[in-house]
Every structure is written in structure tokens, then in C-alpha cells.
Scaffold this motif. Sequence first.
Motif, PDB file in Angstrom:
ATOM      1  N   ILE A 191       0.843  -1.189   0.000  1.00 30.72           N
ATOM      2  CA  ILE A 191       0.000   0.000   0.000  1.00 30.72           C
ATOM      3  C   ILE A 191       0.886   1.249   0.000  1.00 30.72           C
ATOM      4  CG2 ILE A 191      -1.810   1.282   1.188  1.00 30.72           C
ATOM      5  CD1 ILE A 191      -2.870  -1.393   0.435  1.00 30.72           C
ATOM      6  N   VAL A 193       0.912   5.598   0.149  1.00 31.29           N
ATOM      7  CA  VAL A 193       0.179   6.818   0.496  1.00 31.29           C
ATOM      8  C   VAL A 193       1.060   8.001   0.106  1.00 31.29           C
ATOM      9  CG1 VAL A 193      -0.861   8.199   2.339  1.00 31.29           C
ATOM     10  CG2 VAL A 193      -0.997   5.696   2.435  1.00 31.29           C
ATOM     11  N   PRO A 207      -5.672   9.453  -0.874  1.00 29.97           N
ATOM     12  CA  PRO A 207      -6.233   8.110  -0.741  1.00 29.97           C
ATOM     13  C   PRO A 207      -5.122   7.084  -0.980  1.00 29.97           C
ATOM     14  CG  PRO A 207      -7.613   9.483  -2.151  1.00 29.97           C
ATOM     15  CD  PRO A 207      -6.359  10.250  -1.921  1.00 29.97           C
ATOM     16  N   ALA A 208      -5.218   5.954  -0.322  1.00 31.39           N
ATOM     17  CA  ALA A 208      -4.189   4.928  -0.466  1.00 31.39           C
ATOM     18  C   ALA A 208      -4.328   4.198  -1.798  1.00 31.39           C
ATOM     19  CB  ALA A 208      -4.284   3.934   0.689  1.00 31.39           C
ATOM     20  N   GLU A 210      -3.198   0.510  -3.763  1.00 25.42           N
ATOM     21  CA  GLU A 210      -2.697  -0.836  -3.542  1.00 25.42           C
ATOM     22  C   GLU A 210      -2.074  -1.386  -4.815  1.00 25.42           C
ATOM     23  OE1 GLU A 210      -3.966  -5.227  -1.771  1.00 25.42           O
ATOM     24  OE2 GLU A 210      -5.520  -3.709  -2.079  1.00 25.42           O
ATOM     25  N   PRO A 232      -8.983   4.236  -5.004  1.00 25.55           N
ATOM     26  CA  PRO A 232      -8.509   4.008  -3.642  1.00 25.55           C
ATOM     27  C   PRO A 232      -8.486   2.521  -3.275  1.00 25.55           C
ATOM     28  CG  PRO A 232     -10.769   4.788  -3.611  1.00 25.55           C
ATOM     29  CD  PRO A 232     -10.328   4.865  -5.038  1.00 25.55           C
ATOM     30  N   LEU A 235      -9.921  -0.533   1.993  1.00 23.29           N
ATOM     31  CA  LEU A 235      -9.404  -0.584   3.354  1.00 23.29           C
ATOM     32  C   LEU A 235     -10.510  -0.290   4.351  1.00 23.29           C
ATOM     33  CD1 LEU A 235      -6.230   1.613   2.773  1.00 23.29           C
ATOM     34  CD2 LEU A 235      -6.211  -0.863   3.124  1.00 23.29           C
ATOM     35  N   ASP A 237     -11.806   1.618   7.644  1.00 24.45           N
ATOM     36  CA  ASP A 237     -11.508   2.990   8.080  1.00 24.45           C
ATOM     37  C   ASP A 237     -10.308   3.037   9.020  1.00 24.45           C
ATOM     38  OD1 ASP A 237     -13.608   3.896   6.594  1.00 24.45           O
ATOM     39  OD2 ASP A 237     -14.993   4.136   8.292  1.00 24.45           O
ATOM     40  N   GLU A 239      -7.786   1.005   9.137  1.00 26.59           N
ATOM     41  CA  GLU A 239      -6.564   0.742   8.371  1.00 26.59           C
ATOM     42  C   GLU A 239      -6.137   1.985   7.598  1.00 26.59           C
ATOM     43  OE1 GLU A 239      -7.047  -4.013   7.307  1.00 26.59           O
ATOM     44  OE2 GLU A 239      -8.070  -2.513   6.053  1.00 26.59           O
ATOM     45  N   ALA A 240      -7.113   2.633   6.956  1.00 31.98           N
ATOM     46  CA  ALA A 240      -6.800   3.842   6.182  1.00 31.98           C
ATOM     47  C   ALA A 240      -6.226   4.930   7.076  1.00 31.98           C
ATOM     48  CB  ALA A 240      -8.059   4.336   5.471  1.00 31.98           C
ATOM     49  N   LYS A 241      -6.798   5.082   8.271  1.00 35.66           N
ATOM     50  CA  LYS A 241      -6.306   6.105   9.196  1.00 35.66           C
ATOM     51  C   LYS A 241      -4.902   5.775   9.693  1.00 35.66           C
ATOM     52  CE  LYS A 241      -7.545   8.820  13.282  1.00 35.66           C
ATOM     53  NZ  LYS A 241      -6.142   8.899  13.759  1.00 35.66           N
ATOM     54  N   ALA A 244      -2.458   6.574   6.855  1.00 31.78           N
ATOM     55  CA  ALA A 244      -2.325   8.020   6.644  1.00 31.78           C
ATOM     56  C   ALA A 244      -1.542   8.662   7.789  1.00 31.78           C
ATOM     57  CB  ALA A 244      -3.697   8.662   6.502  1.00 31.78           C
TER      58      ALA A 244
END
Length: 312
Positions: A191, A193, A207-208, A210, A232, A235, A237, A239-241, A244
Motif C-alpha cells: 500500500i 500513500v 487516498p491509499a 494498492e 482508492p 481498506l 476505516d 486501516e486507512a487512518k 495516513a
Amino acid sequence: MRTRVAVIGGGRNCEHEVSLASAASVAAGLDARAYEVIALTIGPDGTWRDDEGLPVGLSGAARLLATCDVVFPMVHGPRGEDGALAALCELAGLPYVGSGVGAGALAMDKWATKLVAAALGIATAPGRLVTTATAAEEVWSHPVVVKPVAAGSSRGVSLVREPGHLRSALEAALALDDRALVEDVVAGREIDVAVLRRADGTVVASPALEIVGDGLFDYDAKYGGHADLRVPAELADVEAKALADAAVAAYDALGCAGVARVDFFLTEDGPVLNEVNTVPGMTEHSQVPRMFAAAGLAYADLLDELVRGAHR
């Protein structure tokens, strides 16, 4: 009156062709209504050339740069991304896009980046530093990834699954640098970012994205046109946080500016930092522009943010 921007591409390293592509795309992507582009290229032999391909040398390049309002360095890898071009701009008193000397040098050094990540509490792959002097003593005990400490575009990176391949992998890495990393293979999703410091000083994470595939995301996979990049990324939420937050923390701790791409493996235990790229690929179809496009920031607008946020 249009802003005069010098876009520097090429470079005297193994990423020369990739840098040429990024520089050409940036030069074409800058809005011609707002920007006048002056193209400069550093050849594989270190010769500086103007936009007509004529050799001008460093002194001639310096004279051209002095006529510009902003420098946009697009040289990936050693003698560019590692702070070398930022240092040239600093010494010449020229505003420039991207990270400064210290951040470029730190992020380019994957061993130093691991130490910074450890201080932040961000996981990295267990690994050890190998030099040209100690390579002969290195013994294979399990599958590992071997990579140069300071190179990019996955040049010199090898996945070693068998003992007999370790020596050649170290030779490939040490052909590009006098230090190499031997790291454990991390099981997780790849992933990325991107982090951008906008012209107003605010820092935002994209947004991430992959990278989906089997095996190593090597040079051919990156630039052969067959990579499966999904943005994006799907993920949760949380995981995304986590991704980031870790990306912004690494960006800030290294002292980055402009845009940087922060690469992770997402494991069952959370993000594992792989590397930080302070001069990431910047064609319109590269990972960073794709990530910001997914957030609604068009390529030309991303380039505009970078120029307006140049070091003053």
C-alpha cells in the motif's frame, strides 16, 4: 506575466530514463497559461544540456537557472533525489520544488529511514546493514529481500528464496551502492500513500493505492505497463487512518516538503514502512498523481500546488 519554471530531468544514475519520463510529463503538464517551462537535462555522463539538447555544462545551466523563478527538480535517485539538486538550488539562492537537502538525504538512505521510523514507533521489516567489506560474511538463513541502501525504482532489488542466490543478489545491490539492506520478507498488502504540503502550508494525505500482484514489485513491474494499481485501495476505516497517520508522521519527521510517496506493507499487525520517496515518479499515470486524482486533484492542479509551494 507567466512564472518561469526550470524542469530538470535525467541524471547520472540508474534511474536516468525514469527521470526523463517524469520531467517530460511535468513540463507538458504545467499550465502554459501560467508557466513558461525551461527544460534542462543531465546526461548519464553528467553533462548538462538545454532544451535543444545542446551541451551547456554546469556553468551554462547555472546561467539559465538564474533566469528562472522556480526550479522543479525531477531527477530520481542518487545525485538528485538525495538532496544534491536541492543543495545546488540552495547555494544559488533559487526557489525549488520538493524536499530540502536534509530530508532528501535522509529519505534516500533506507537505513537512516528505518532508524527514524523506529524512533516514531512505526514498524519496519527486520533487517541488517551489509557493506562491501562485510558482504562475504553474510550467511543465508531464510528468505530475504536484498536492496541497495540508496537507490530507487526498485533497481538492484532481489527476492532471495534460496541460499545459492544470496551472493548474486548482494552483488547486484552493491553494484549500485556500497551499502545494502538484507531484510526479512514481509507478508502483507503493498500500500502506498502520498503526502503533500500544499501551497498554503497544510499537509494532506492522499487516498491509499494498492499494488496487487504476486512476488516482487520490481523495475519491470513498475514501468512495463502491467502493474495492477488500485486506488482508492479497499481498506477498513481504521486501516486507512493508520496508514495516513504513519505516512504523515514519517513525512514530518524526515522534514519533507512538496510531495512524497510513502510505501508500506499492510500486515495483520498494522502498517510496516518500506521506504519514503521524496522525488516520486510524476508522469500523469504514476502512483502519486493517480492517488491525488482519486481525491479530486487533477494533475495540472497538483503541479501548480507544488510550484506555488516551492521553497522561498
